[in-house]
Design a protein around this motif. Structure first.
Motif, PDB file in Angstrom:
ATOM      1  N   MET A  12      68.949 -27.694  21.777  1.00  0.00           N
ATOM      2  CA  MET A  12      67.858 -27.869  22.729  1.00  0.00           C
ATOM      3  C   MET A  12      66.589 -27.308  22.130  1.00  0.00           C
ATOM      4  N   ALA A  13      65.535 -28.119  22.048  1.00  0.00           N
ATOM      5  CA  ALA A  13      64.305 -27.677  21.376  1.00  0.00           C
ATOM      6  C   ALA A  13      63.526 -26.718  22.272  1.00  0.00           C
ATOM      7  N   VAL A  14      62.933 -25.738  21.641  1.00  0.00           N
ATOM      8  CA  VAL A  14      62.132 -24.754  22.378  1.00  0.00           C
ATOM      9  C   VAL A  14      60.680 -25.156  22.236  1.00  0.00           C
ATOM     10  N   LYS A  15      59.937 -25.237  23.355  1.00  0.00           N
ATOM     11  CA  LYS A  15      58.529 -25.657  23.262  1.00  0.00           C
ATOM     12  C   LYS A  15      57.634 -24.449  23.377  1.00  0.00           C
ATOM     13  N   THR A  16      56.685 -24.341  22.434  1.00  0.00           N
ATOM     14  CA  THR A  16      55.692 -23.265  22.508  1.00  0.00           C
ATOM     15  C   THR A  16      54.329 -23.889  22.334  1.00  0.00           C
ATOM     16  N   VAL A  17      53.330 -23.309  22.989  1.00  0.00           N
ATOM     17  CA  VAL A  17      51.957 -23.762  22.773  1.00  0.00           C
ATOM     18  C   VAL A  17      51.265 -22.695  21.968  1.00  0.00           C
ATOM     19  N   LEU A  18      50.752 -23.083  20.820  1.00  0.00           N
ATOM     20  CA  LEU A  18      50.196 -22.101  19.898  1.00  0.00           C
ATOM     21  C   LEU A  18      48.726 -22.419  19.665  1.00  0.00           C
ATOM     22  N   PRO A  19      47.821 -21.445  19.819  1.00  0.00           N
ATOM     23  CA  PRO A  19      46.423 -21.731  19.500  1.00  0.00           C
ATOM     24  C   PRO A  19      46.143 -21.475  18.014  1.00  0.00           C
ATOM     25  N   PHE A  20      45.753 -22.508  17.328  1.00  0.00           N
ATOM     26  CA  PHE A  20      45.418 -22.385  15.905  1.00  0.00           C
ATOM     27  C   PHE A  20      43.906 -22.286  15.816  1.00  0.00           C
ATOM     28  N   GLY A  21      43.392 -21.098  15.587  1.00  0.00           N
ATOM     29  CA  GLY A  21      41.955 -20.905  15.617  1.00  0.00           C
ATOM     30  C   GLY A  21      41.554 -20.228  16.896  1.00  0.00           C
ATOM     31  N   PRO A  22      40.265 -19.984  17.169  1.00  0.00           N
ATOM     32  CA  PRO A  22      39.130 -20.175  16.270  1.00  0.00           C
ATOM     33  C   PRO A  22      39.052 -19.213  15.097  1.00  0.00           C
ATOM     34  N   GLN A  23      39.702 -18.068  15.162  1.00  0.00           N
ATOM     35  CA  GLN A  23      39.716 -17.196  13.985  1.00  0.00           C
ATOM     36  C   GLN A  23      41.043 -17.351  13.294  1.00  0.00           C
ATOM     37  N   HIS A  24      41.006 -17.786  12.045  1.00  0.00           N
ATOM     38  CA  HIS A  24      42.244 -17.937  11.293  1.00  0.00           C
ATOM     39  C   HIS A  24      41.880 -17.752   9.836  1.00  0.00           C
ATOM     40  N   PRO A  25      42.699 -17.117   9.042  1.00  0.00           N
ATOM     41  CA  PRO A  25      42.308 -16.846   7.655  1.00  0.00           C
ATOM     42  C   PRO A  25      42.076 -18.085   6.816  1.00  0.00           C
ATOM     43  N   VAL A  26      42.648 -19.204   7.220  1.00  0.00           N
ATOM     44  CA  VAL A  26      42.533 -20.395   6.387  1.00  0.00           C
ATOM     45  C   VAL A  26      41.421 -21.309   6.860  1.00  0.00           C
ATOM     46  N   LEU A  27      41.091 -21.218   8.128  1.00  0.00           N
ATOM     47  CA  LEU A  27      40.059 -22.114   8.649  1.00  0.00           C
ATOM     48  C   LEU A  27      38.693 -21.630   8.216  1.00  0.00           C
ATOM     49  N   PRO A  28      37.899 -22.501   7.610  1.00  0.00           N
ATOM     50  CA  PRO A  28      36.553 -22.051   7.249  1.00  0.00           C
ATOM     51  C   PRO A  28      35.596 -22.019   8.422  1.00  0.00           C
ATOM     52  N   GLU A  29      35.899 -22.749   9.492  1.00  0.00           N
ATOM     53  CA  GLU A  29      34.959 -22.843  10.594  1.00  0.00           C
ATOM     54  C   GLU A  29      35.718 -22.621  11.897  1.00  0.00           C
ATOM     55  N   ALA A  30      34.998 -22.480  12.981  1.00  0.00           N
ATOM     56  CA  ALA A  30      35.627 -22.073  14.232  1.00  0.00           C
ATOM     57  C   ALA A  30      35.943 -23.278  15.102  1.00  0.00           C
ATOM     58  N   ILE A  31      37.159 -23.795  14.974  1.00  0.00           N
ATOM     59  CA  ILE A  31      37.617 -24.842  15.878  1.00  0.00           C
ATOM     60  C   ILE A  31      38.970 -24.393  16.374  1.00  0.00           C
ATOM     61  N   GLN A  32      39.339 -24.790  17.587  1.00  0.00           N
ATOM     62  CA  GLN A  32      40.648 -24.397  18.075  1.00  0.00           C
ATOM     63  C   GLN A  32      41.493 -25.636  18.273  1.00  0.00           C
ATOM     64  N   LEU A  33      42.719 -25.584  17.774  1.00  0.00           N
ATOM     65  CA  LEU A  33      43.656 -26.672  17.997  1.00  0.00           C
ATOM     66  C   LEU A  33      44.822 -26.091  18.774  1.00  0.00           C
ATOM     67  N   ARG A  34      45.050 -26.638  19.967  1.00  0.00           N
ATOM     68  CA  ARG A  34      46.206 -26.138  20.738  1.00  0.00           C
ATOM     69  C   ARG A  34      47.394 -26.996  20.365  1.00  0.00           C
ATOM     70  N   ILE A  35      48.326 -26.394  19.685  1.00  0.00           N
ATOM     71  CA  ILE A  35      49.440 -27.150  19.125  1.00  0.00           C
ATOM     72  C   ILE A  35      50.673 -26.887  19.964  1.00  0.00           C
ATOM     73  N   THR A  36      51.339 -27.949  20.395  1.00  0.00           N
ATOM     74  CA  THR A  36      52.592 -27.800  21.133  1.00  0.00           C
ATOM     75  C   THR A  36      53.715 -27.942  20.139  1.00  0.00           C
ATOM     76  N   LEU A  37      54.444 -26.869  19.928  1.00  0.00           N
ATOM     77  CA  LEU A  37      55.478 -26.858  18.909  1.00  0.00           C
ATOM     78  C   LEU A  37      56.839 -27.062  19.522  1.00  0.00           C
TER      79      LEU A  37
END
Lengths: 119, 137, 359
Positions: free
Chosen positions: C1-26
């Motif tokens: 059974m898959a576990v669903k998580t919502v993860l915010p990628f950004g706005p501060q992230h070491p790899v992102l050069p600019e501030a955008i947020q991607l809400r990723i459903t994993l």
């Protein structure tokens, strides 16, 4: 190991690639845009520089022959230098050094002495 | 600098603009999509009484435009069923102009760019309450 | 059974050069649905453009983005010159090409360094930025600044290039090309780099056209569209073809940008060799009236300006459509189905410039 040996020895004996910065600064290039200064002896207070400034850093008072310049509002675009017909606004290549407060620079025209009796 | 004394027909204008009514908008957009047009963006201009909404398309570096004129309290149908990528531009029009767009697939309810503390849509023209000319009149 | 998580990628992230947020459903390490959240850098530039006088807008518009600053200034000047009915002299057109292409070179080198940093290859990141320092020195010696070079003005350019500066530029470019030839095979033929980029984030040609992708993202999927072929500002007299790859994945986008670096150096050499004599600016007169559209190829894609004037010295409307605004919806189709560790690499491969996106 034998492939890396020349690189290792070369890195040991050569001098560093960086400059020791606060002790030895790089000279500014001749046409770089560093900061704006005003030579008030040439100024006629026409106000062309204040009209062209996109940041609003210059205020000219023609009646009292006074010019106020805020260097920390200035974005060093050079529009005032292009618009000044007398060569009073100039760009020099050295940057403004950092400061603790934001000063304003007041320039006043030198007073002309017309009569010997005024002295 | 003097003013330019030009006739109205000599003003520079963009070419290839087709004026479309609100009802036929989706149908026209589907026809353009069938020709393989790429969607560029939308522009909204507030000309006092109404909104002029332009839709810009491109095909092999040739531009085509559609123009819809609506009142300020009407709603536009969204073109996201045809072009999925239009949701960014239409949400931006919603935030900045307060233009109602129905049927968006991704809807930020007017808060994509503008935060909650802003009371009114920022880019609408403000009402003129008092006007004074340069000579004091 | 898959576990669903919502993860915010950004706005501060070491790899992102600019501030955008991607809400990723994993769902257990693979991605289900992605929702972008913009609005972190919105400064209201379109509104400020209506309050300024029209010559001062050049300085405002250059500061929308640091990495593509000269192209914004160029597009605004082209649009307002159409409204005023003036033509810049030929020498100004060629100088505009030289500075725009230098800007494109520094932007692509910056991106290549960030790609190396995205999977942890920091020493390559530093080496590529060291090559970029040579380009920044050229920009400072000829145009005045390193990043916001501010050379475009209404009717032409503000500065001229002397003969010794031209020779110095050509020598520096030859040195850059020699060093790039030495270092680009490392990034493009290395086994680890290929394992992390080949086959990730695939975009077919119809998908790219339907989603409105522009720039290297579109050209890496096999569609040969480059706005420079419309021939603004002396590009009509230079000899070049769009750089196209067929695969459509992250590796193809990296190859497109690397090949464009060499195409840029070639274009600058052609333009400097054919530089005509003459003045550098025609004076603008009158007030802008009417509507005009100008399109320019920024380093990230197609940049469009739509300017409406009403006869006074303020503009009625200034509409800016930046390339990353068109490339962000492609993320919503590329990311679902990918692994979570590929998210930074795929997001970086469209070259996000969020300060352009939310002016």
């Amino acid at each position: 190991m034998p492939k890396m040996l020349p690189t290792v020895v070369g890195n040991l004996v050569s001098k560093p690639a960086t400059r020791p910065h606060p002790y030895k600064r790089r000279e500014a290039f001749v046409r770089a845009r560093g900061r704006i200064i005003f030579d008030i002896s040439r100024c006629i207070f026409c106000g062309a520089c204040a009209l062209r400034c996109p940041a609003g850093a210059i205020r000219v008072n023609r009646a009292e022959r006074e010019l106020v310049f805020e260097p920390f509002r200035c974005i060093v675009c050079g529009a005032c230098v292009d618009g000044c017909r007398r060569g009073s606004a100039q760009i020099i290549p050295q940057y403004h050094s950092p400061a603790y407060t934001k000063p304003e620079e007041y320039y006043r025209a030198p007073v002309e002495v017309k009569d010997e009796d005024q002295l | 600098m003097g003013e330019a004394h030009m006739q109205h027909s000599e003003l520079p204008d963009i070419e290839n603009v087709q004026v479309v009514e609100k009802q036929h908008l989706l149908q026209r957009v589907e026809e353009l999509a069938a020709q393989g047009m790429r969607f560029i963006t939308t522009t909204c201009i507030d000309n006092g009484e109404q909104f002029d909404v332009y839709y810009h398309f491109d095909h092999n570096l040739q531009l085509t435009h559609l123009l819809v004129t609506i009142d300020k309290n009407e709603a536009l149908p969204s073109i996201t069923p045809v072009y999925f990528c239009a949701f960014v531009a239409e949400n931006e029009m919603k935030d900045l102009f307060g233009l109602r767009v129905d049927g968006l697939n991704v809807d930020y309810q007017g808060r994509m760019l503008v935060s909650e503390e802003v009371p009114a849509p920022p880019m609408r023209k403000k009402e003129v309450s008092e006007r004074r000319n340069g000579d004091g009149s | 059974m898959a576990v669903k998580t919502v993860l915010p990628f950004g706005p501060q992230h070491p790899v992102l050069p600019e501030a955008i947020q991607l809400r990723i459903t994993l769902e257990d390490e693979s991605i289900g649905q992605v929702l972008p959240a913009l609005g972190y850098i919105h400064r209201g530039i379109e509104k400020a453009g209506e309050k300024n006088d029209y010559p001062l807008n050049v300085y405002l518009v250059e500061r929308i983005c640091g990495i593509c600053s000269a192209t914004h200034g160029l597009a605004y000047c082209l649009a307002v010159e159409k409204l005023l009915g003036i033509e810049p002299p030929p020498r100004a057109n060629y100088l505009r090409v030289v500075w725009t292409e230098l800007h494109r070179l520094h932007s692509h080198l910056l991106w290549l360094g960030l790609l190396a940093d995205a999977f942890g290859f920091e020493s390559l990141f530093m080496q590529i930025w060291r090559i970029r320092e040579m380009v920044m020195d050229v920009l400072e010696k000829t145009a005045g600044n390193r990043v916001i070079i501010s050379v475009n003005t209404l009717g032409g350019v503000r500065r001229d290039m002397t003969d010794e500066q031209i020779e110095e530029t050509l020598n520096t470019l030859a040195e850059c090309e020699r060093q790039l030839n030495g270092i680009l095979p490392v990034i493009l033929e290395d086994y680890t780099v290929r394992k992390r980029t080949v086959g990730k984030g695939v975009l077919t040609a119809e998908q790219a056209l339907r989603l409105g992708a522009v720039g290297p993202t579109l050209r890496a999927s096999g569609v040969a569209q480059d706005v420079r072929m419309t021939g603004y500002a002396a590009y009509g007299e230079l000899n070049f073809q769009p750089v196209v790859e067929q695969a459509g994945d992250c590796y193809a986008r990296a190859v497109v940008r690397a090949r464009e670096c060499f195409q840029t150096i070639d274009l600058i050499r052609q333009a400097l060799q054919r530089l005509p004599e003459g003045d550098i600016q025609t004076k603008p007169r009158g007030n802008p009236n009417g509507k005009a559209i100008a399109r320019v190829e920024a380093p990230r894609g197609e940049l469009m300006y739509f300017v409406v004037g009403n006869g006074t010295k303020n503009l009625e409307r200034m509409r800016v459509r930046t390339p990353t605004l068109a490339n962000v919806p492609t993320l919503l189709e590329m990311l679902p189905g990918a692994e979570f560790a590929d998210v930074p690499v795929i997001t970086l491969s469209i070259d996000p410039c969020i300060s352009c996106t939310e002016r």
